[in-house]
Design a protein around this motif. Structure first.
Motif, PDB file in Angstrom:
ATOM      1  N   SER A 160     -18.180 -51.951 -60.592  1.00 14.30           N
ATOM      2  CA  SER A 160     -18.293 -50.535 -60.237  1.00 14.30           C
ATOM      3  C   SER A 160     -17.224 -49.750 -60.985  1.00 14.30           C
ATOM      4  O   SER A 160     -16.325 -50.326 -61.599  1.00 14.30           O
ATOM      5  CB  SER A 160     -18.152 -50.343 -58.730  1.00 14.30           C
ATOM      6  OG  SER A 160     -16.826 -50.600 -58.352  1.00 14.30           O
ATOM      7  N   CYS A 161     -17.322 -48.430 -60.904  1.00  9.38           N
ATOM      8  CA  CYS A 161     -16.412 -47.554 -61.654  1.00  9.38           C
ATOM      9  C   CYS A 161     -14.970 -47.781 -61.194  1.00  9.38           C
ATOM     10  O   CYS A 161     -14.694 -47.937 -60.011  1.00  9.38           O
ATOM     11  CB  CYS A 161     -16.811 -46.097 -61.432  1.00  9.38           C
ATOM     12  SG  CYS A 161     -15.759 -44.956 -62.340  1.00  9.38           S
ATOM     13  N   SER A 162     -14.054 -47.795 -62.186  1.00  8.55           N
ATOM     14  CA  SER A 162     -12.663 -48.098 -61.846  1.00  8.55           C
ATOM     15  C   SER A 162     -11.917 -46.852 -61.345  1.00  8.55           C
ATOM     16  O   SER A 162     -10.809 -46.957 -60.837  1.00  8.55           O
ATOM     17  CB  SER A 162     -11.947 -48.680 -63.064  1.00  8.55           C
ATOM     18  OG  SER A 162     -12.092 -47.802 -64.169  1.00  8.55           O
ATOM     19  N   THR A 193     -19.093 -49.185 -69.167  1.00  9.60           N
ATOM     20  CA  THR A 193     -18.407 -47.975 -68.686  1.00  9.60           C
ATOM     21  C   THR A 193     -19.290 -47.247 -67.679  1.00  9.60           C
ATOM     22  O   THR A 193     -20.506 -47.419 -67.664  1.00  9.60           O
ATOM     23  CB  THR A 193     -18.115 -46.998 -69.848  1.00  9.60           C
ATOM     24  OG1 THR A 193     -19.345 -46.746 -70.528  1.00  9.60           O
ATOM     25  CG2 THR A 193     -17.116 -47.579 -70.831  1.00  9.60           C
ATOM     26  N   CYS A 194     -18.669 -46.432 -66.851  1.00  4.55           N
ATOM     27  CA  CYS A 194     -19.386 -45.705 -65.796  1.00  4.55           C
ATOM     28  C   CYS A 194     -20.317 -44.668 -66.424  1.00  4.55           C
ATOM     29  O   CYS A 194     -19.874 -43.850 -67.239  1.00  4.55           O
ATOM     30  CB  CYS A 194     -18.371 -45.018 -64.883  1.00  4.55           C
ATOM     31  SG  CYS A 194     -19.134 -43.933 -63.680  1.00  4.55           S
ATOM     32  N   PRO A 195     -21.600 -44.654 -66.070  1.00  2.00           N
ATOM     33  CA  PRO A 195     -22.530 -43.680 -66.670  1.00  2.00           C
ATOM     34  C   PRO A 195     -22.212 -42.245 -66.221  1.00  2.00           C
ATOM     35  O   PRO A 195     -22.634 -41.287 -66.861  1.00  2.00           O
ATOM     36  CB  PRO A 195     -23.905 -44.133 -66.149  1.00  2.00           C
ATOM     37  CG  PRO A 195     -23.640 -45.041 -65.008  1.00  2.00           C
ATOM     38  CD  PRO A 195     -22.253 -45.572 -65.138  1.00  2.00           C
ATOM     39  N   ARG A 196     -21.434 -42.113 -65.152  1.00  2.00           N
ATOM     40  CA  ARG A 196     -21.111 -40.782 -64.630  1.00  2.00           C
ATOM     41  C   ARG A 196     -19.888 -40.194 -65.339  1.00  2.00           C
ATOM     42  O   ARG A 196     -19.934 -39.103 -65.876  1.00  2.00           O
ATOM     43  CB  ARG A 196     -20.860 -40.904 -63.118  1.00  2.00           C
ATOM     44  CG  ARG A 196     -20.354 -39.670 -62.438  1.00  2.00           C
ATOM     45  CD  ARG A 196     -21.494 -38.820 -61.935  1.00  2.00           C
ATOM     46  NE  ARG A 196     -21.004 -37.497 -61.582  1.00  2.00           N
ATOM     47  CZ  ARG A 196     -21.714 -36.404 -61.724  1.00  2.00           C
ATOM     48  NH1 ARG A 196     -22.928 -36.470 -62.199  1.00  2.00           N
ATOM     49  NH2 ARG A 196     -21.218 -35.238 -61.367  1.00  2.00           N
ATOM     50  N   CYS A 197     -18.780 -40.965 -65.349  1.00  2.00           N
ATOM     51  CA  CYS A 197     -17.531 -40.405 -65.875  1.00  2.00           C
ATOM     52  C   CYS A 197     -17.013 -41.117 -67.126  1.00  2.00           C
ATOM     53  O   CYS A 197     -16.047 -40.670 -67.738  1.00  2.00           O
ATOM     54  CB  CYS A 197     -16.449 -40.402 -64.796  1.00  2.00           C
ATOM     55  SG  CYS A 197     -15.857 -42.051 -64.398  1.00  2.00           S
ATOM     56  N   GLY A 198     -17.599 -42.215 -67.498  1.00  2.00           N
ATOM     57  CA  GLY A 198     -17.196 -42.874 -68.743  1.00  2.00           C
ATOM     58  C   GLY A 198     -16.003 -43.814 -68.617  1.00  2.00           C
ATOM     59  O   GLY A 198     -15.604 -44.441 -69.597  1.00  2.00           O
ATOM     60  N   ARG A 236     -11.872 -41.801 -57.560  1.00  2.00           N
ATOM     61  CA  ARG A 236     -12.356 -40.477 -57.153  1.00  2.00           C
ATOM     62  C   ARG A 236     -13.724 -40.143 -57.768  1.00  2.00           C
ATOM     63  O   ARG A 236     -14.263 -39.075 -57.523  1.00  2.00           O
ATOM     64  CB  ARG A 236     -11.329 -39.415 -57.518  1.00  2.00           C
ATOM     65  CG  ARG A 236     -10.224 -39.290 -56.451  1.00  2.00           C
ATOM     66  CD  ARG A 236      -9.187 -38.296 -56.883  1.00  2.00           C
ATOM     67  NE  ARG A 236      -8.595 -38.693 -58.176  1.00  2.00           N
ATOM     68  CZ  ARG A 236      -8.035 -37.836 -59.029  1.00  2.00           C
ATOM     69  NH1 ARG A 236      -8.021 -36.559 -58.770  1.00  2.00           N
ATOM     70  NH2 ARG A 236      -7.516 -38.271 -60.167  1.00  2.00           N
ATOM     71  N   CYS A 237     -14.262 -41.044 -58.579  1.00  2.00           N
ATOM     72  CA  CYS A 237     -15.579 -40.812 -59.202  1.00  2.00           C
ATOM     73  C   CYS A 237     -16.646 -40.756 -58.117  1.00  2.00           C
ATOM     74  O   CYS A 237     -16.602 -41.518 -57.140  1.00  2.00           O
ATOM     75  CB  CYS A 237     -15.890 -41.936 -60.197  1.00  2.00           C
ATOM     76  SG  CYS A 237     -17.568 -41.858 -60.844  1.00  2.00           S
ATOM     77  N   SER A 238     -17.607 -39.835 -58.285  1.00  2.00           N
ATOM     78  CA  SER A 238     -18.638 -39.689 -57.250  1.00  2.00           C
ATOM     79  C   SER A 238     -19.537 -40.929 -57.184  1.00  2.00           C
ATOM     80  O   SER A 238     -20.259 -41.141 -56.230  1.00  2.00           O
ATOM     81  CB  SER A 238     -19.475 -38.437 -57.514  1.00  2.00           C
ATOM     82  OG  SER A 238     -20.172 -38.609 -58.736  1.00  2.00           O
TER      83      SER A 238
HETATM   84 ZN   LIG Z   1     -17.117 -43.114 -62.768  1.00  2.00          ZN
END
Ligand SMILES: [Zn+2]
Length: 354
Positions: A55-57, A21-26, A60-62
């Motif tokens: 990469s994050c799915s 999972t994305c460490p930024r937004c989960g 809009r995730c930074s």
């Molecule tokens: Zn993300």
């Protein structure tokens, strides 16, 4: 030269990052593309490695543009090399810890069916030394207190893989079995050994109590020049290997003869066993003997004391005694009374050692 078809049956292995999972937004990570792929020879054989980037799915995730990669894939082999760290370390271990010669290493590599040539083994020994060098400052730091208190007993080991080519030198602390230096020299001249190996060791600032090496003239001269008055002893392993060489060679010749003879006798017998009914208990016993014999033939030696020919001879004698005992008993109680196989199995027993 490797041909395109050699790559046809190479197993593929895919690596992805451990993060899911994305460490930024989960949000879950999504597969993007293959970052790189290459063929790597590892101890298990040749494999086609793919490192897949994620990469994050959430668009809009930074951190949507951040590509995550597999650390494990990056750690399989050095950058730009098609040989695995495991193979490099194994070859270095054979060379410098087990004192195997280049020929012996080539035989060991062949036994594993790895596509590595003699020349590549040499390069891999060089890579191994580079790895040792890279890890050396940290290791030395960890032993600084010991070295300060007890000084150093250094062992100097040179290896000329091919006549007239460069020499690989390793300097170790003999009591700690700690590698202090690993250098490739283009000649084994005494002044070069002094300047590139002994002077840097002196510069470490520890008391050098003694030197151990083979009886090489250049090394002796270099030690006299750089470390005057320092006790210098010829390495016992080297001396024994040299002294044992004629015996080792004779033993190897005996092993080759024994192997050839036994294999020639074993081949038709194994074929007979394969064609016999497998549920016959006598066949099962003979198959065990067949396997034990094959295993005995694989005996391997290490100069100066492990003599493969003698080991093989001993094992063959044990097997012979066991077979004769088996013959005397006249078979196995649970065996069918008058099976078709009985006479042929008995003949096999007697043929094996006659
Ligand atoms: Zn993300």
């Amino acid at each position: 030269m490797r041909k395109a078809k050699d790559n046809e049956n190479v197993p593929k292995r895919y690596y992805r990052p451990t993060l899911t999972t994305c460490p930024r937004c989960g949000e879950p990570l999504r597969r993007r593309w293959t970052l790189w792929d290459k063929y790597v020879v590892t101890l298990e054989g040749r494999v086609h490695i793919f490192s897949v980037g994620y990469s994050c799915s959430r668009s809009r995730c930074s951190q949507a543009q951040v590509i995550h990669r597999s650390v494990e894939a990056e750690q399989l082999s050095p950058k730009g090399s098609s040989f695995g760290f495991d193979l490099i370390v194994q070859i270095g271990g054979w060379r410098f810890w087990e004192h195997r010669t280049l020929d012996e290493i080539a035989t060991l590599v062949n036994a594993k069916h790895l596509p590595v040539s003699r020349r590549q083994i040499l390069y891999l020994i060089g890579d191994f030394l580079a790895l040792l060098r890279a890890g050396q400052p940290a290791k030395l730091e960890a032993h600084r207190a010991y070295c300060q208190r007890h000084g150093l007993v250094i062992s100097l080991d040179g290896m000329a893989p091919e006549q007239g080519n460069e020499m690989l030198f390793v300097v170790r602390e003999a009591n700690l079995d700690l590698t202090l230096m690993a250098e490739t020299l283009y000649s084994s001249r005494a002044d070069l050994i002094s300047r590139r190996l002994l002077e840097p060791i002196k510069a470490l600032g520890f008391r050098i109590r003694a030197v151990v090496s083979d009886a090489d003239k250049n090394i002796r001269r270099a030690v006299e020049a750089s470390l005057p008055g320092c006790p210098h002893q010829a390495c016992q392993v080297h001396c024994l290997c040299e002294a044992g060489q004629p015996i080792f060679a004779a033993d190897r010749a005996m092993k080759t003869d024994l192997r050839r003879d036994i294999r020639a006798k074993l081949r038709p017998l194994s074929r007979g066993l394969n064609q016999s009914p497998q549920d016959d208990p006598q066949v099962a016993v003979l198959t065990d003997y067949d396997e034990a014999l094959r295993d005995a033939l694989r005996a391997d030696g290490l100069s100066p004391f492990e003599l493969a020919g003698l080991i093989l001879y001993d094992r063959l004698q044990q097997l012979e005694t066991s077979l004769r005992r088996c013959q005397k008993k006249g078979g196995i109680p649970s065996c069918r009374p008058c099976g078709r196989l009985r006479p042929s199995a008995k003949t096999m027993l007697s043929r094996m050692f006659n």
